[in-house]
Design a protein around this motif. Structure first.
Motif, mmCIF file in Angstrom:
data_model
loop_
_atom_site.group_PDB
_atom_site.id
_atom_site.type_symbol
_atom_site.label_atom_id
_atom_site.label_comp_id
_atom_site.label_asym_id
_atom_site.label_seq_id
_atom_site.Cartn_x
_atom_site.Cartn_y
_atom_site.Cartn_z
ATOM 1 N N GLY A 221 0.977 -1.463 -0.328
ATOM 2 C CA GLY A 221 -0.125 -0.305 0.122
ATOM 3 C C GLY A 221 0.807 1.392 -0.455
ATOM 4 N N THR A 222 2.038 1.229 1.128
ATOM 5 C CA THR A 222 2.564 2.526 1.490
ATOM 6 C C THR A 222 3.617 2.748 -0.337
ATOM 7 N N LEU A 223 3.526 1.184 -1.265
ATOM 8 C CA LEU A 223 4.335 2.038 -2.696
ATOM 9 C C LEU A 223 3.697 2.188 -3.616
ATOM 10 N N GLU A 224 2.269 1.632 -3.645
ATOM 11 C CA GLU A 224 1.926 1.980 -4.381
ATOM 12 C C GLU A 224 0.617 3.638 -3.913
ATOM 13 N N MET A 225 0.621 4.136 -2.500
ATOM 14 C CA MET A 225 0.804 5.827 -2.255
ATOM 15 C C MET A 225 2.041 6.261 -2.974
ATOM 16 N N LEU A 226 3.184 5.211 -2.835
ATOM 17 C CA LEU A 226 4.189 6.164 -3.128
ATOM 18 C C LEU A 226 4.278 6.862 -4.754
ATOM 19 N N ASP A 227 3.622 5.899 -5.641
ATOM 20 C CA ASP A 227 3.900 5.529 -7.144
ATOM 21 C C ASP A 227 2.365 7.346 -6.952
ATOM 22 N N ARG A 228 1.844 6.947 -6.440
ATOM 23 C CA ARG A 228 1.047 7.666 -6.627
ATOM 24 C C ARG A 228 1.202 9.508 -6.386
ATOM 25 N N LEU A 276 -4.370 3.520 0.850
ATOM 26 C CA LEU A 276 -4.018 2.868 1.654
ATOM 27 C C LEU A 276 -4.935 1.473 2.254
ATOM 28 N N GLN A 277 -6.135 1.474 2.730
ATOM 29 C CA GLN A 277 -6.849 1.424 3.426
ATOM 30 C C GLN A 277 -7.508 -0.277 2.705
ATOM 31 N N LYS A 278 -7.500 -0.159 1.473
ATOM 32 C CA LYS A 278 -7.318 -1.111 0.500
ATOM 33 C C LYS A 278 -6.462 -1.958 0.563
ATOM 34 N N HIS A 279 -5.589 -1.852 1.382
ATOM 35 C CA HIS A 279 -4.257 -2.164 1.262
ATOM 36 C C HIS A 279 -4.138 -3.087 3.086
ATOM 37 N N ARG A 280 -5.701 -3.238 3.803
ATOM 38 C CA ARG A 280 -5.224 -4.029 4.879
ATOM 39 C C ARG A 280 -5.149 -5.168 5.338
#
Length: 458
Positions: A221-228, A276-280
């Motif tokens: 999730g963090t890596l997806e957020m960083l990509d965004r 993030l919440q989708k990656h819990r």
């Protein structure tokens, strides 16, 4: 129904919370590693079965498989109306840290940081065990024992990423005096169980503070957020913040070569709500304690208030007599600016968490009917909340939706617990993969925290 025999069974069965208490209780047998799509997980240092006594004994303190209160009735001094759905509560306040820098840096009003700091300077405690960003890989976490308010301020704000603060409870045991522990509700629950079998830990715990939690996102999730956020190469990351700098604050990232004027930001709705919440992790979907029922003090957001221009407010629950005493001492010392509020402010502030607790009953009932491993929850009422507070659609989602998740999340299959290696150490191709592949398997190339069995600490 399947019952785990060791903490490794818990991790394989996808019930692990990642707290790290097993690594503290059995440091010669268990090490905590980050698994990209699951979270922090215990791996055996020696082959399972060769010497598994510690990993078996640690099961008695594992919040992934057991959680409960001694009784169901409110004790004298508790707010009886809140006990069934919110656990023991003796007093409720709303407010913020008196120091504006702490209030600004905190995710809500900075109360957890300020209260922990007061325990150091006003109560003579020796340290605060908490988590913070790893210096070498800022989007991963490590456990730290801070001894000064300045160290606490440097780590203020939520970290919506896997963390194992219980793995270094040995630092509390060996400290010169009582210490504060700060963690998620499941972390504090693990501490409560561990102190029952470790007398020295019990003696050294001066205060436990829990942060309201809606679930822990995985590193994916963090890596997806960083990509965004436009971070194509996380190896160049200088810092990442999930909240703070206002309320609720924004997610922010900075690269080592970013010019001063460069701003990489996402709103709270975009970072948590969209990503993030989708990656819990799966165990968070089965959590009945989102508000730290086993802590001395619990702190969260008063979401009934409008956000935006407000510099930050915290909702503060004192759950024990010790919690009441220390919060009142911090108020008297001028460290906290708090106002007592009515009991109904709690459910008004966290309506989503109330419904989430009710949904857990439907999920657990469905999983047990399917013969799958589930946690044992005692004196944590859920059925009544499911019946009274969930709509018909929400009830169906908690039951029929769980049946679909059994297949979609492969709950009948053991989790593949391959340690994640940051791209600076694992190579540039890893982030392009959508699944944890062979390149992430445990080896001597894993990060230092994983090879020693103890995370880096200050």
């Amino acid at each position: 129904m399947v019952r785990p025999r060791t903490v490794h069974d818990v991790a394989a069965g996808k019930l692990c919370t990642g707290c790290g208490v097993c690594a503290y209780l059995a440091p010669d047998e268990v090490r905590m590693v980050d698994v990209l799509d699951h979270g922090r997980r215990p791996l055996p240092i020696t082959p399972v079965g060769a010497n598994g006594r510690g990993a078996t004994a640690a099961l008695d303190c594992c919040p992934g498989v057991r959680l409960g209160h001694e009784g169901s009735r409110p004790a004298p001094g508790e707010i009886a109306a809140l006990r069934p759905a919110w656990g023991p509560v003796r007093a409720i306040w709303e407010g913020y840290a008196a120091d504006p820098s702490i209030r600004y840096a905190g995710s809500s009003g900075g109360v957890a940081t300020a209260l922990a700091g007061h325990c150091l300077t006003g109560e003579g405690m020796a340290g605060v065990l908490h988590i913070g960003a790893r210096a070498d890989v800022p989007y991963l976490n490590e456990t730290r024992l801070s001894r000064t308010p300045a160290e606490l301020l440097a780590n203020a704000g939520s970290r919506y990423a896997p963390a194992s603060p219980c793995d270094r409870l040995d630092l509390v045991e060996s400290a010169d005096g009582p210490c504060v522990f700060v963690g998620k509700p499941c972390d504090v629950a693990a501490v409560r169980m561990a102190r029952q079998v470790r007398p020295e830990l019990d003696r050294k715990l001066g205060l436990t503070i829990a942060i309201f939690c809606a679930g822990t996102p995985t590193t994916r999730g963090t890596l997806e957020m960083l990509d965004r956020l436009g971070v194509a190469d996380p190896a160049r990351l200088e810092s990442v913040h999930y909240r703070g700098a206002g309320w609720p604050g924004s997610a922010r990232a900075r690269l080592t070569d970013d010019p001063p004027e460069r701003r990489r930001e996402l709103s709270y709705a975009e970072s948590w709500g969209d990503i993030l919440q989708k990656h819990r992790q799966w165990r968070c979907y089965l959590c009945a304690d989102h508000t730290g029922e086993f802590a001395d003090v619990a702190v969260g957001d008063p979401w009934y208030r409008p956000t935006g221009d407000d510099p930050g407010q915290s909702l503060v629950l004192a759950r024990t007599e010790r919690g009441v005493r220390l919060v009142e001492a911090a108020i008297a010392a001028g460290t906290l600016v708090l106002t007592p509020v009515a009991a109904d402010i709690l459910p008004a502030s966290q309506p989503n968490l109330l419904r989430a607790r009710g949904a857990v009953w439907g999920r657990l009932t469905t999983l047990r009917a399917a013969g799958l491993m589930t946690p044992r929850l005692r004196n944590l009422p859920m059925a009544g909340i499911w019946w009274r507070h969930l709509s018909t659609v929400e009830k169906l989602r908690s039951t029929l939706g769980t049946l679909r998740r059994i297949g979609r999340k492969r709950l009948r299959e053991p989790a593949a617990l391959d340690p994640y290696r940051p791209p600076a150490q694992a190579g540039p191709t890893q982030l392009g993969s959508t699944q944890a592949g062979p390149a992430q398997a445990g080896s001597s190339a894993a990060d230092p925290a994983q090879t020693t069995g103890r995370p880096l600490s200050k």
